[in-house]
Design a protein around this motif. Structure first.
Motif, PDB file in Angstrom:
ATOM      1  N   LEU A  71       0.983  -1.213   0.050  1.00 38.74           N
ATOM      2  CA  LEU A  71      -0.011   0.185  -0.040  1.00 38.74           C
ATOM      3  C   LEU A  71       0.712   1.188   0.187  1.00 38.74           C
ATOM      4  CD1 LEU A  71      -2.649  -0.706   2.626  1.00 38.74           C
ATOM      5  CD2 LEU A  71      -2.794  -1.243   0.112  1.00 38.74           C
ATOM      6  N   TYR A 144      -5.058   5.841  -0.117  1.00 38.76           N
ATOM      7  CA  TYR A 144      -3.960   4.699  -0.414  1.00 38.76           C
ATOM      8  C   TYR A 144      -3.944   4.199  -1.984  1.00 38.76           C
ATOM      9  CZ  TYR A 144      -7.626   1.135   0.093  1.00 38.76           C
ATOM     10  OH  TYR A 144      -8.835   0.409  -0.124  1.00 38.76           O
ATOM     11  N   SER A 146      -3.173   0.547  -4.021  1.00 41.17           N
ATOM     12  CA  SER A 146      -2.662  -0.722  -3.917  1.00 41.17           C
ATOM     13  C   SER A 146      -1.738  -1.276  -5.030  1.00 41.17           C
ATOM     14  CB  SER A 146      -3.835  -1.592  -3.639  1.00 41.17           C
ATOM     15  OG  SER A 146      -3.596  -2.931  -3.087  1.00 41.17           O
ATOM     16  N   THR A 150      -2.971  -7.176  -1.704  1.00 43.03           N
ATOM     17  CA  THR A 150      -3.344  -6.720  -0.343  1.00 43.03           C
ATOM     18  C   THR A 150      -4.729  -7.236   0.101  1.00 43.03           C
ATOM     19  OG1 THR A 150      -4.116  -4.679  -1.535  1.00 43.03           O
ATOM     20  CG2 THR A 150      -1.917  -4.867  -1.104  1.00 43.03           C
ATOM     21  N   LEU A 152      -7.325  -5.585  -0.930  1.00 41.46           N
ATOM     22  CA  LEU A 152      -8.200  -4.338  -1.087  1.00 41.46           C
ATOM     23  C   LEU A 152      -8.154  -3.889  -2.543  1.00 41.46           C
ATOM     24  CD1 LEU A 152      -6.249  -2.530   1.862  1.00 41.46           C
ATOM     25  CD2 LEU A 152      -8.563  -3.429   1.935  1.00 41.46           C
ATOM     26  N   GLY A 156      -8.330   3.691  -2.267  1.00 36.88           N
ATOM     27  CA  GLY A 156      -9.221   4.011  -1.256  1.00 36.88           C
ATOM     28  C   GLY A 156      -8.747   4.860  -0.310  1.00 36.88           C
ATOM     29  N   VAL A 158      -7.966   5.184   4.210  1.00 36.66           N
ATOM     30  CA  VAL A 158      -8.124   4.562   5.509  1.00 36.66           C
ATOM     31  C   VAL A 158      -7.659   5.410   6.547  1.00 36.66           C
ATOM     32  CG1 VAL A 158      -5.396   4.281   5.100  1.00 36.66           C
ATOM     33  CG2 VAL A 158      -6.586   2.863   6.772  1.00 36.66           C
ATOM     34  N   PHE A 176     -10.596   0.885   7.260  1.00 37.97           N
ATOM     35  CA  PHE A 176     -10.609   1.220   5.939  1.00 37.97           C
ATOM     36  C   PHE A 176     -12.196   1.997   5.537  1.00 37.97           C
ATOM     37  CE2 PHE A 176      -7.297  -1.751   5.904  1.00 37.97           C
ATOM     38  CZ  PHE A 176      -6.491  -1.031   5.148  1.00 37.97           C
ATOM     39  N   GLY A 178     -15.314   3.023   3.196  1.00 34.85           N
ATOM     40  CA  GLY A 178     -15.561   2.734   1.834  1.00 34.85           C
ATOM     41  C   GLY A 178     -17.146   3.148   1.948  1.00 34.85           C
TER      42      GLY A 178
END
Length: 206
Positions: A71, A144, A146, A150, A152, A156, A158, A176, A178
């Motif tokens: 990440l 982040y 990716s 990961t 993920l 996204g 965090v 995280f 979302g």
């Protein structure tokens, strides 16, 4: 006689020109050597942890682990990385990863998933875990990106909360964010990796 004098004059002029050129070259100052940090990570024979990526292998205290994914995190103008590891031993230690940040020196921490009966959240400070007391040092939200495996999506956000403990120990929380709102807090215990104790073996794509 005139021809001989002319030849001597040419020889004298050539000698003077050569001497002037040599003197000119001798006084040209050499480019100054730029100051360098004697403890810079790129000088380490163990490799530069800032360049870690999926496919590399790391060795710490005799344990070898593959980097499965990474990440790349950003908050404001500050960036750092988290690398998810496969211990290859099939141990029950849970998830492991390596964090690398430069603030201003390079700091590397090895993390393991918290496993305990007590549910931990960063709702108070200090926190005492397994007899060790930690004090909160940072809290924020980062974006982040990716890479590799990961668990993920490609990108996204965090939320995190970091706690410092004694003798290089640390406690960290992440959840995280979302479309369904905020996830549950994940707690991890970490230890600082001393300089020179981590060896990096670049993957085949290096």
């Amino acid at each position: 006689m005139k021809l001989l004098l002319a030849l001597l004059a040419v020889v004298v002029v050539a000698a003077v020109v050569i001497a002037l050129l040599r003197r000119r070259r001798a006084v040209v100052p050499s480019a100054p050597v730029a100051p360098r940090d004697p403890f810079a990570a790129e000088d380490s024979t163990a490799g530069d942890p800032r360049l870690l990526k999926a496919g590399d292998m790391v060795e710490f205290l005799g344990e070898r682990m593959f980097v499965r994914g990474s990440l790349r995190l950003t908050e404001g103008g500050y960036t750092w990385s988290e690398h998810f590891l496969d211990t290859m031993e099939g141990t029950d230690a849970g998830r492991r990863w390596l964090s690398v940040e430069e603030d201003p020196t390079v700091e590397v921490y090895l993390w393991a998933e918290y496993q305990g009966e007590e549910e931990l959240t960063p709702s108070r400070t200090p926190l005492t875990v397994h007899g060790v007391t930690y004090h909160r040092s940072e809290h924020g939200t980062a974006s982040y990106r990716s890479e590799g495996t990961t668990g993920l999506g490609e990108s996204g956000r965090v939320e995190y909360a970091d706690y410092d403990g004694p003798t290089g120990r640390a406690l960290a929380f992440e959840r995280f964010l979302g479309d369904q709102g905020r996830g549950t807090w994940e707690a991890s215990l970490g230890e600082r990796v001393p300089e020179g104790t981590l060896t990096i073996y670049p993957g085949s794509g290096a």
